[in-house]
Design a protein around this motif. Structure first.
Motif, PDB file in Angstrom:
ATOM      1  N   MET A  23       0.843  -1.202   0.000  1.00 23.91           N
ATOM      2  CA  MET A  23       0.000   0.000   0.000  1.00 23.91           C
ATOM      3  C   MET A  23       0.875   1.247   0.000  1.00 23.91           C
ATOM      4  N   THR A  26      -2.117   8.201   0.564  1.00 20.97           N
ATOM      5  CA  THR A  26      -2.136   9.612   0.182  1.00 20.97           C
ATOM      6  C   THR A  26      -1.036  10.415   0.872  1.00 20.97           C
ATOM      7  N   SER A  27      -0.417   9.863   1.932  1.00 21.74           N
ATOM      8  CA  SER A  27       0.627  10.614   2.629  1.00 21.74           C
ATOM      9  C   SER A  27       1.956  10.602   1.871  1.00 21.74           C
ATOM     10  N   LEU A  28       2.099   9.668   0.921  1.00 22.59           N
ATOM     11  CA  LEU A  28       3.340   9.543   0.136  1.00 22.59           C
ATOM     12  C   LEU A  28       4.567   9.381   1.029  1.00 22.59           C
ATOM     13  N   ASP A  29       4.386   8.734   2.180  1.00 26.73           N
ATOM     14  CA  ASP A  29       5.533   8.555   3.076  1.00 26.73           C
ATOM     15  C   ASP A  29       6.402   7.384   2.645  1.00 26.73           C
ATOM     16  N   ASN A 190      -9.511   4.413  10.538  1.00 23.00           N
ATOM     17  CA  ASN A 190      -8.178   4.572   9.945  1.00 23.00           C
ATOM     18  C   ASN A 190      -7.858   6.053   9.776  1.00 23.00           C
ATOM     19  N   GLY A 192      -5.438   7.875   8.170  1.00 24.70           N
ATOM     20  CA  GLY A 192      -4.388   8.056   7.162  1.00 24.70           C
ATOM     21  C   GLY A 192      -4.427   9.499   6.682  1.00 24.70           C
ATOM     22  N   ILE A 194      -6.353  10.624   4.513  1.00 22.86           N
ATOM     23  CA  ILE A 194      -7.807  10.798   4.642  1.00 22.86           C
ATOM     24  C   ILE A 194      -8.260   9.813   5.712  1.00 22.86           C
ATOM     25  N   TYR A 233       5.684  15.942   8.792  1.00 25.49           N
ATOM     26  CA  TYR A 233       4.422  15.857   9.556  1.00 25.49           C
ATOM     27  C   TYR A 233       4.649  16.412  10.953  1.00 25.49           C
ATOM     28  N   GLN A 235       5.221  15.656  14.237  1.00 27.96           N
ATOM     29  CA  GLN A 235       5.583  14.476  15.030  1.00 27.96           C
ATOM     30  C   GLN A 235       5.024  14.553  16.443  1.00 27.96           C
ATOM     31  N   GLU A 236       4.333  13.504  16.821  1.00 31.01           N
ATOM     32  CA  GLU A 236       3.677  13.380  18.137  1.00 31.01           C
ATOM     33  C   GLU A 236       2.705  14.539  18.407  1.00 31.01           C
ATOM     34  N   GLY A 237       2.298  15.245  17.360  1.00 34.54           N
ATOM     35  CA  GLY A 237       1.375  16.376  17.534  1.00 34.54           C
ATOM     36  C   GLY A 237       1.998  17.528  18.308  1.00 34.54           C
ATOM     37  N   GLY A 326      -3.448   3.495  11.117  1.00 32.73           N
ATOM     38  CA  GLY A 326      -2.939   4.581  10.270  1.00 32.73           C
ATOM     39  C   GLY A 326      -2.031   5.498  11.076  1.00 32.73           C
ATOM     40  N   GLY A 327      -1.269   6.311  10.354  1.00 35.44           N
ATOM     41  CA  GLY A 327      -0.262   7.152  11.004  1.00 35.44           C
ATOM     42  C   GLY A 327      -0.831   8.110  12.024  1.00 35.44           C
ATOM     43  N   GLY A 328      -2.066   8.563  11.828  1.00 33.64           N
ATOM     44  CA  GLY A 328      -2.679   9.512  12.767  1.00 33.64           C
ATOM     45  C   GLY A 328      -2.876   8.927  14.154  1.00 33.64           C
ATOM     46  N   GLU A 361      -3.521  -1.412   6.256  1.00 36.38           N
ATOM     47  CA  GLU A 361      -3.979  -1.238   4.868  1.00 36.38           C
ATOM     48  C   GLU A 361      -3.235  -2.171   3.908  1.00 36.38           C
TER      49      GLU A 361
HETATM   50  N1  LIG Z   1       4.734   9.815  15.299  1.00 39.03           N
HETATM   51  C1  LIG Z   1       3.803  10.463  14.605  1.00 39.03           C
HETATM   52  N2  LIG Z   1       3.249  11.593  15.082  1.00 39.03           N
HETATM   53  C2  LIG Z   1       2.302  12.261  14.387  1.00 39.03           C
HETATM   54  N3  LIG Z   1       1.850  11.881  13.185  1.00 39.03           N
HETATM   55  C3  LIG Z   1       2.351  10.753  12.654  1.00 39.03           C
HETATM   56  C4  LIG Z   1       3.353   9.982  13.327  1.00 39.03           C
HETATM   57  N4  LIG Z   1       3.660   8.921  12.541  1.00 39.03           N
HETATM   58  C5  LIG Z   1       2.894   9.033  11.421  1.00 39.03           C
HETATM   59  N5  LIG Z   1       2.109  10.123  11.479  1.00 39.03           N
HETATM   60  C6  LIG Z   1       1.182  10.624  10.467  1.00 39.03           C
HETATM   61  O1  LIG Z   1       0.740   9.579   9.672  1.00 39.03           O
HETATM   62  C7  LIG Z   1       0.980   9.850   8.289  1.00 39.03           C
HETATM   63  C8  LIG Z   1       1.165   8.561   7.551  1.00 39.03           C
HETATM   64  O2  LIG Z   1      -0.012   7.841   7.744  1.00 39.03           O
HETATM   65  P1  LIG Z   1      -0.432   6.612   6.850  1.00 39.03           P
HETATM   66  O3  LIG Z   1       0.799   5.890   6.422  1.00 39.03           O
HETATM   67  O4  LIG Z   1      -1.481   5.890   7.586  1.00 39.03           O
HETATM   68  O5  LIG Z   1      -1.054   7.355   5.624  1.00 39.03           O
HETATM   69  P2  LIG Z   1      -1.423   6.789   4.198  1.00 39.03           P
HETATM   70  O6  LIG Z   1      -1.591   5.313   4.250  1.00 39.03           O
HETATM   71  O7  LIG Z   1      -0.469   7.362   3.249  1.00 39.03           O
HETATM   72  O8  LIG Z   1      -2.822   7.496   3.990  1.00 39.03           O
HETATM   73  P3  LIG Z   1      -4.216   6.927   3.418  1.00 39.03           P
HETATM   74  O9  LIG Z   1      -4.700   5.914   4.379  1.00 39.03           O
HETATM   75  O10 LIG Z   1      -5.057   8.147   3.363  1.00 39.03           O
HETATM   76  O11 LIG Z   1      -3.943   6.387   2.074  1.00 39.03           O
HETATM   77  C9  LIG Z   1       2.161  10.787   8.291  1.00 39.03           C
HETATM   78  O12 LIG Z   1       2.221  11.549   7.119  1.00 39.03           O
HETATM   79  C10 LIG Z   1       1.852  11.606   9.537  1.00 39.03           C
HETATM   80  O13 LIG Z   1       0.913  12.611   9.264  1.00 39.03           O
END
Ligand SMILES: Nc1ncnc2c1ncn2[C@@H]1O[C@H](COP(=O)(O)OP(=O)(O)OP(=O)(O)O)[C@@H](O)[C@H]1O
Ligand SMILES: CC(=O)N[C@H]1[C@@H]2OC[C@@H](O2)[C@@H](O)[C@@H]1O[C@H](C)C(=O)O
Length: 398
Positions: A23, A26-29, A190, A192, A194, A233, A235-237, A326-328, A361
């Motif tokens: 997967m 949308t975050s392109l991480d 989730n 992510g 979105i 992003y 980090q940790e808000g 998800g990352g959020g 995902e």
């Molecule tokens: N330690 C952290 N603190 C805060 N935010 C974080 C942390 N780790 C990840 N994230 C957030 O999660 C994001 C990545 O999330 P994730 O990989 O679930 O997204 P995605 O799969 O690309 O999105 P989607 O589900 O929309 O396709 C990062 O860009 C960041 O915003």
């Protein structure tokens, strides 16, 4: 018989299969790579996550995708060259993971590749009366299959569109099989780029599951962190934690037809982007709000719209258990805002259910491929947004 068809029939008949789910969201991480051992199919299925890695994208790779990502006007040549390039790159990333894990490609039965969404356009969003719901994922499966030598399923969303859906969320199909628990109403949230959720009724009735996107998860937070703080992003808000929520701006951020539209619905960064924020700032006369206050407000905006969508169907006479992924789910400020507004619904992470939230995902696509090849018998009734279909196009390596 073509030897690959024969191989596929044999894989379908095995008691268990080793499937890699991929997967790129949308975050392109980066590319999430999950090697799963799946035994059986359908509700009796058992899944063991053997290995999981996120292969981070280089800035250069990400920038190439950004040239076309979520833009209504693009250089068509760029899209054309990215399609095979992404497929090959993803294939190479899989090979690198396999080498790290000490697993041979020949020991993997199937690959399930989501590809990269470059544009998502449900009819409610594009508004073109004669055109259907549409979504486009690139990173062609033939290139993944030839690069890895593994039979690959890809392009999962087109069948969902063809059957009347918006092409998303697909998580519901995996969530139902993996996380249904009789006697417990569960919500899989989730967070992510979105945000979306799946409702799994404690009755385990497939025809009563529900799913929808709720609006932005991290996408606006990330865009702002990049723009003002030169960070990928928050980090940790940490930035949001030191900012103040601006109620006027928050009010205007919530004024979009997406939030009024009927459920289920889907969206993407085509709508929720920095331009959207700037417009809301102009309308609310908040163009001089400090960047950390913007971040605090955007974090609250994501939380509020998640909660608002959930409240729409939570019933006072029922109890619900919430599981985030998800990352959020790593953002404590975002999680706190959601928790505080849903005090009756304990919010944990899917990690507690045996699937790490970061892997969910990618695991989903492995489950979808398993169902297409060896299952596919679940009847979701006539539920809108959850057509009873098998998904994924099959690419042979030769
Ligand atoms: N330690 C952290 N603190 C805060 N935010 C974080 C942390 N780790 C990840 N994230 C957030 O999660 C994001 C990545 O999330 P994730 O990989 O679930 O997204 P995605 O799969 O690309 O999105 P989607 O589900 O929309 O396709 C990062 O860009 C960041 O915003
Ligand atoms: C079109 C598209 O790629 N949508 C993604 C995106 O990321 C989160 C949310 O928006 C979700 O609806 C979907 O992905 C997951 C995997 C899904 O289909 O369930």
């Amino acid at each position: 018989m073509n030897s690959y068809v024969q191989q596929l029939c044999q894989i379908a008949q095995q008691p268990s299969r080793r499937i890699i789910g991929l997967m790129s969201g949308t975050s392109l991480d980066g590319l999430d790579v999950a090697l799963c051992r799946i035994t059986g199919a359908g509700p009796a299925m058992q899944l063991e996550l053997e290995y999981f890695t996120t292969v981070p994208y280089t800035d250069a790779f990400r920038n190439e995708i950004r040239k076309v990502f979520a833009k209504s006007e693009i250089n068509f040549r760029q899209l054309c060259v990215l399609n095979p390039y992404l497929g090959r790159q993803h294939g190479q990333m899989v090979l690198a993971c396999l080498a790290d894990w000490g697993v041979a490609a020949a020991e993997v039965d199937l690959l399930a590749s989501h590809g990269q969404t470059v544009y998502h356009a449900p009819q409610k969003q594009h508004g073109l009366p004669h055109f259907p719901n549409a979504t486009l994922q690139i990173g062609d499966g033939d290139h993944v299959a030839v690069t890895t030598g593994i039979i690959t399923l890809s392009d999962f969303r087109q069948k969902h569109l063809a059957a009347g859906g918006e092409g998303a969320p697909l998580a519901v199909y995996g969530d139902y099989l993996l996380f249904t628990k009789p006697g417990e109403n569960r919500i899989l949230l989730n967070l992510g780029g979105i945000a979306n959720f799946t409702y799994l009724p404690g009755t385990a009735d497939a025809a009563a599951v529900f799913t929808t996107d709720t609006g932005p998860g991290n996408t606006l937070i990330d865009a702002l962190a990049r723009q003002y703080f030169d960070q990928p992003y928050d980090q940790e808000g940490a930035i949001a934690a030191r900012g103040h929520i601006h109620p006027g701006l928050l009010h205007y951020l919530k004024q979009h037809p997406f939030f009024e539209a009927d459920f289920p619905k889907t969206t993407g960064p085509e709508v929720f982007n920095l331009h959207y924020l700037q417009e809301a700032q102009q309308r609310s006369g908040t163009t001089s709000v400090k960047p950390e206050d913007l971040l605090a407000t955007l974090t609250r905006f994501s939380a509020d719209t998640v909660v608002q969508a959930m409240r729409h169907f939570l019933r006072a006479d029922q109890t619900y258990q919430l599981y985030a992924s998800g990352g959020g789910a790593h953002n404590p400020v975002l999680m706190r805002h959601i928790r505080e507004q849903l005090p009756g619904c304990p919010l944990r992470r899917t990690d507690e259910l045996g699937i790490p939230g970061d892997a969910k995902e990618a695991v989903l696509f492995a489950v979808l491929a398993n169902e297409t090849v060896a299952g596919g018998g679940t009847d979701f009734g006539g539920r809108e947004g959850v057509p009873s279909i098998s998904m994924g196009k099959i690419s042979f390596p030769g």
